[in-house]
Design an enzyme around this catalytic site. Sequence first.
Site, PDB file in Angstrom:
ATOM      1  CB  ALA A   1       7.411 -16.974  12.120  1.00 18.39           C
TER       2      ALA A   1
ATOM      3  CE1 TYR B   1      18.504 -17.348  13.504  1.00 12.21           C
ATOM      4  CE2 TYR B   1      18.645 -15.120  13.116  1.00 12.21           C
ATOM      5  CZ  TYR B   1      18.967 -16.133  13.618  1.00 12.21           C
ATOM      6  OH  TYR B   1      20.442 -17.078  13.662  1.00 12.21           O
TER       7      TYR B   1
ATOM      8  CD  GLU C   1      -4.796   3.060  -4.484  1.00 16.08           C
ATOM      9  OE1 GLU C   1      -5.054   1.667  -3.922  1.00 16.08           O
ATOM     10  OE2 GLU C   1      -4.075   3.612  -3.905  1.00 16.08           O
TER      11      GLU C   1
ATOM     12  CE  LYS D   1     -12.499  -4.698  -4.101  1.00 13.48           C
ATOM     13  NZ  LYS D   1     -12.737  -6.029  -4.880  1.00 13.48           N
TER      14      LYS D   1
ATOM     15  NE  ARG E   1     -11.110  -8.101   4.738  1.00 13.26           N
ATOM     16  CZ  ARG E   1     -11.953  -8.452   5.512  1.00 13.26           C
ATOM     17  NH1 ARG E   1     -12.284  -9.698   4.664  1.00 13.26           N
ATOM     18  NH2 ARG E   1     -13.061  -8.069   5.692  1.00 13.26           N
TER      19      ARG E   1
ATOM     20  CE  LYS F   1     -16.397  -5.511  -7.917  1.00 16.22           C
ATOM     21  NZ  LYS F   1     -16.851  -6.703  -6.310  1.00 16.22           N
TER      22      LYS F   1
ATOM     23  CB  CYS G   1     -37.289 -37.279  -2.715  1.00 17.91           C
ATOM     24  SG  CYS G   1     -36.165 -37.532  -2.535  1.00 17.91           S
TER      25      CYS G   1
ATOM     26  CB  CYS H   1     -37.240 -33.880  -0.341  1.00 15.51           C
ATOM     27  SG  CYS H   1     -37.564 -36.377  -0.066  1.00 15.51           S
TER      28      CYS H   1
HETATM   29  S1  IVH Z   1      -7.925  -0.114   0.125  1.00 16.69           S
HETATM   30  C1  IVH Z   1     -11.311  -1.083   3.608  1.00 16.69           C
HETATM   31  N1  IVH Z   1      -7.093  -0.491  -2.646  1.00 16.69           N
HETATM   32  O1  IVH Z   1     -10.513  -5.020  -1.874  1.00 16.69           O
HETATM   33  C2  IVH Z   1     -10.524  -1.951   2.743  1.00 16.69           C
HETATM   34  N2  IVH Z   1      -8.422  -2.175  -1.070  1.00 16.69           N
HETATM   35  O2  IVH Z   1     -13.116  -4.921  -1.087  1.00 16.69           O
HETATM   36  C3  IVH Z   1      -9.143  -0.646   2.150  1.00 16.69           C
HETATM   37  N3  IVH Z   1      -8.045  -4.520  -2.850  1.00 16.69           N
HETATM   38  O3  IVH Z   1      -9.841  -6.404   1.188  1.00 16.69           O
HETATM   39  C4  IVH Z   1      -8.609  -1.512   1.044  1.00 16.69           C
HETATM   40  N4  IVH Z   1      -7.389  -3.745  -4.092  1.00 16.69           N
HETATM   41  O4  IVH Z   1      -7.909  -6.946  -0.636  1.00 16.69           O
HETATM   42  C5  IVH Z   1      -7.824  -0.986  -1.477  1.00 16.69           C
HETATM   43  N5  IVH Z   1      -6.178  -0.596  -4.899  1.00 16.69           N
HETATM   44  C6  IVH Z   1      -6.823  -1.141  -3.167  1.00 16.69           C
HETATM   45  C7  IVH Z   1      -6.833  -2.965  -3.568  1.00 16.69           C
HETATM   46  C8  IVH Z   1      -8.259  -3.077  -2.527  1.00 16.69           C
HETATM   47  C9  IVH Z   1      -8.234  -4.547  -3.946  1.00 16.69           C
HETATM   48  C10 IVH Z   1      -9.116  -5.154  -2.462  1.00 16.69           C
HETATM   49  C11 IVH Z   1      -8.575  -5.566  -0.340  1.00 16.69           C
HETATM   50  C12 IVH Z   1     -10.307  -4.352   0.431  1.00 16.69           C
HETATM   51  C13 IVH Z   1     -11.061  -5.422  -0.673  1.00 16.69           C
HETATM   52  C14 IVH Z   1     -11.963  -5.028  -0.374  1.00 16.69           C
END
Ligand code: IVH
Length: 679
Positions: A36, A38, A115, A117, A138, A314, A408, A426
Site C-alpha cells: 500500500a 509503495y 496536553e 484533548k 483506532r 473535559k 399510535c 404501541c
Molecule cells: S493519550 C489510552 N492524548 O482521546 C489512550 N489521547 O478518550 C491514550 N485524544 O482515543 C491516549 N487528544 O483519540 C491522548 N493528547 C491526547 C489526546 C488523546 C485526544 C483522544 C484519543 C483517545 C481519546 C480517549
Amino acid sequence: MPELLAKKARHGELSDLLKDYSRQYYLGDAPGISDAVYDALYNELLEIEREFPLLKTKDSPSQKVGAKASRKFSKIKHLSPMLSLENAFNEDDIATFLERVRNLSGRDQIDLVLEPKLDGLSASLRYKNGFLMAGATRGDGMVGEDVTANILTLDCVPKKISEWSSFQDVEVRGEVVMKKADFRSLNESRLEAGEKLFANPRNAAAGSLRQLDSAITKSRKLTFFAYSLISEDYPPQTQMEVLKTLGKCGFTISDEIAFCQNQTEAFRFYAEMEQQRADLEYDIDGIVYKVNDLQLQQKLGASSKFPRHSIAYKFPAEKAETTVLNIVVQVGRTGNITPVAELMPVTVGGVVVSRATLHNRDEIEKKDIRVGDRVILQRAGDVIPQILSAIPEKRPENSVPFLFPNLCPCCGSALVRGNDEAATKCININCEAQMVERLIHFVSKLAFNIDGLGEQNIKFFFDSGFIKSPVDIFYLENKNSEIQLENFEGWGRQSVQNLFDSINKAKTITLDKFIYALGIPQVGRSVSKLVAGFFKSYESFLESMENKDVTGLLAVDGIGESILGDILKFFENSSNLNVLKQLAGNGKNGAVTILNVESPENNLLQNKTIVFTGTFETLSREEAKELAEKYGAKAASSVSAKTSLVVAGENAGKKLEQAQKLGIKIISEQDFLELIKKT
Ligand code: IVH
C-alpha cells in the site's frame, strides 16, 4: 514555472524514497515495504509525470518497476490495545485521580504533562527500520482499518526517519484532525458544489481519512498530531521526552503543552486553555493529564477500559438558545413512542442542531416543554443534544402544554404504559412504523450493513410491497425479473446491480451481528456479543430458542433476568422464530450463512510474544511475522523474559542462545506451521 519547480522537488523526493524502498525489498536484509505504501507513492510519481512528462527521466523509478493495483481497506490488528481515556468533569475528579496515582506509586510528588484533548480520530503509525509501513485507525481498539495509503498523503507525517533506521519496530500514535480554517473552506467548496456539508471538523477528519480513494484524502487538509511513541528497541523515559523526540523526528506536536509539578499549576493551565479554546486553530474538548514518568505509567497499568496514568479533564458542555417549532412523536422498532422537538436550527458545540429528543412522556411533562417555547439546548462531546429547560419568561402568552397522544400516530391502536415503565408503547407488532424501523435496524451498519439500503430506500421497498420482512431482502434479486427495479424512478441498471452486490456481500455474517440485527429489545451490540459468545454457533442458538431454554445465559456476566425475559418474549412470538429460520434455516439451508464464534481458547497463539530467528525453509521472516500477527500474537525482535516462544531456523545465533539461557520454549519452523494449523 514555480509549479514545475515544486513538482520537480517532490518528484525527486519520491524517486529517492521509492529507490530506497526497492533496495530494501530486493536486498531482503530489512523488512520490505508494504504494498500500500509503495503503491501510493508510486502513483503520485506517475501523476506528476503525466502532468510534466519532462520529469520522466531515464532513472525515474517509473522506468524500472511496474505499478501494482491498489488495494482495498483491510484490517490491522494493533500491537497493543488502543484504549480510551477516563473522563473527569471537575477538580474533585482530578484530585481523586492524583490521589490514586500517589497511593499506587507510593510517591508524594507526581510530575504531570498536560496536553490538549484533540477532537479528531486517533491513528497508529508503524515504522520498521525507520520506514513508515502502516497506518491504522483506532477501530474497536483491538483492530483498526488499514488507512496506510491515506496516511501517506499527509504532508505532516514523516515517511522515512533516519534516526530510527536501526529500530525494528516503532509505533507512533496520535490524533488526525482537521483545523478549523481547513474545515470552513472545505465546507464552503462543498456548499458551492451542492454536496452534503460536514457537521464538524471531527466528522470531516474521519470522513476524509476513511476514504478508499486516497486521492480524496490527499485533496483534504488533515493534520496528524503525534502524542505517543511505543518501541521495544528505543524506550523513552518520560512523556516530555516522547513529545520532544517526536517533534525532532518531524512530527507535528501541539504547541499547547504544559509540564506541571502540582495540582494548582495544572488547574491554572486548564483554566487558561478553556479561555483560549475558541481561538485555537483546532477543536479541543478538554485537557489530558498524563503522568510524565513512563516507567511509572507502566507500573500503574490499566483497567479493562482505561489506563490509570492519564485522565481527560473535559471542558463543560456548550449551550445555545433556540425555539421549539413543533413536537412530533415517533414510533421506534420496539414500539416505544418518543416525542421529538423540531427546533429552529442553531449551532451548539460546532454542530447545527434542528431536532432533539424529549425521551418520553414523563420527561416532556416534567420539563413542560411546549411548542413555541424558547429553550436551552446543550451538547457535550459526542452526546446527542438535549433540551435542558424552557425559558418561562420568554414563553408566548397563548402557549398550551403538549398533549401526549393516546393512540399510535401510525396504526391508531391504543398506546399502553407498563406500571414501572417510563416508555409509552404501541404494542401492535404489525404496526407499519415498527416494521419499517425493524428493517432499518436490520440493514444498519452494525447489523447486516447493507450499503444502498438506507432509510429512504427501505421506506420505498416497504411501501411498494417488495420488502415486508427481512427475508424478502435476500430474494429481491430473484424477484427482479418480475419487479424490474431498474424501471423505477431514481434507479438505474448500475444502482440496482450495486444494491444486489451489497446484499449478496452481506449474506455471510457473524453470529453476534446476526443476533443484533434481529432487534430484540435490550439486545444491543454488547449484549449480542455476550449472547453469541455463549452459544458459539447458530445451531446451538436456534436450538435453545426453539426449546425456550435460555437459563444458561444467566451465568453470563452482563445478562440478567430482564434481558432474558425480553429474549424469551421475542421468540415466544412464532413469527419471529419463523423469520429466524427463513433467514438461516437450520444453519445450512437458509438465505444467509452465519459464522461461528471463534473461540479464543482454541487460539494457541493469542497474545503470545514470538521471536523468529535464523533462516526458514518455507517462510520469509516477514511472512512468519505476518502469520503470527494474524493469529493474535506479537512478533518481537529481541528475546527477553516476556518472550513466550522462539521459532528458530537454520543458523540461529545469539537469540537462540539467549532463549536457552532464559528457558523459553523453542520450536522449529515446522512446529510453528503445525501450531498455526491447529489454531
Ligand atoms: S493519550 C489510552 N492524548 O482521546 C489512550 N489521547 O478518550 C491514550 N485524544 O482515543 C491516549 N487528544 O483519540 C491522548 N493528547 C491526547 C489526546 C488523546 C485526544 C483522544 C484519543 C483517545 C481519546 C480517549
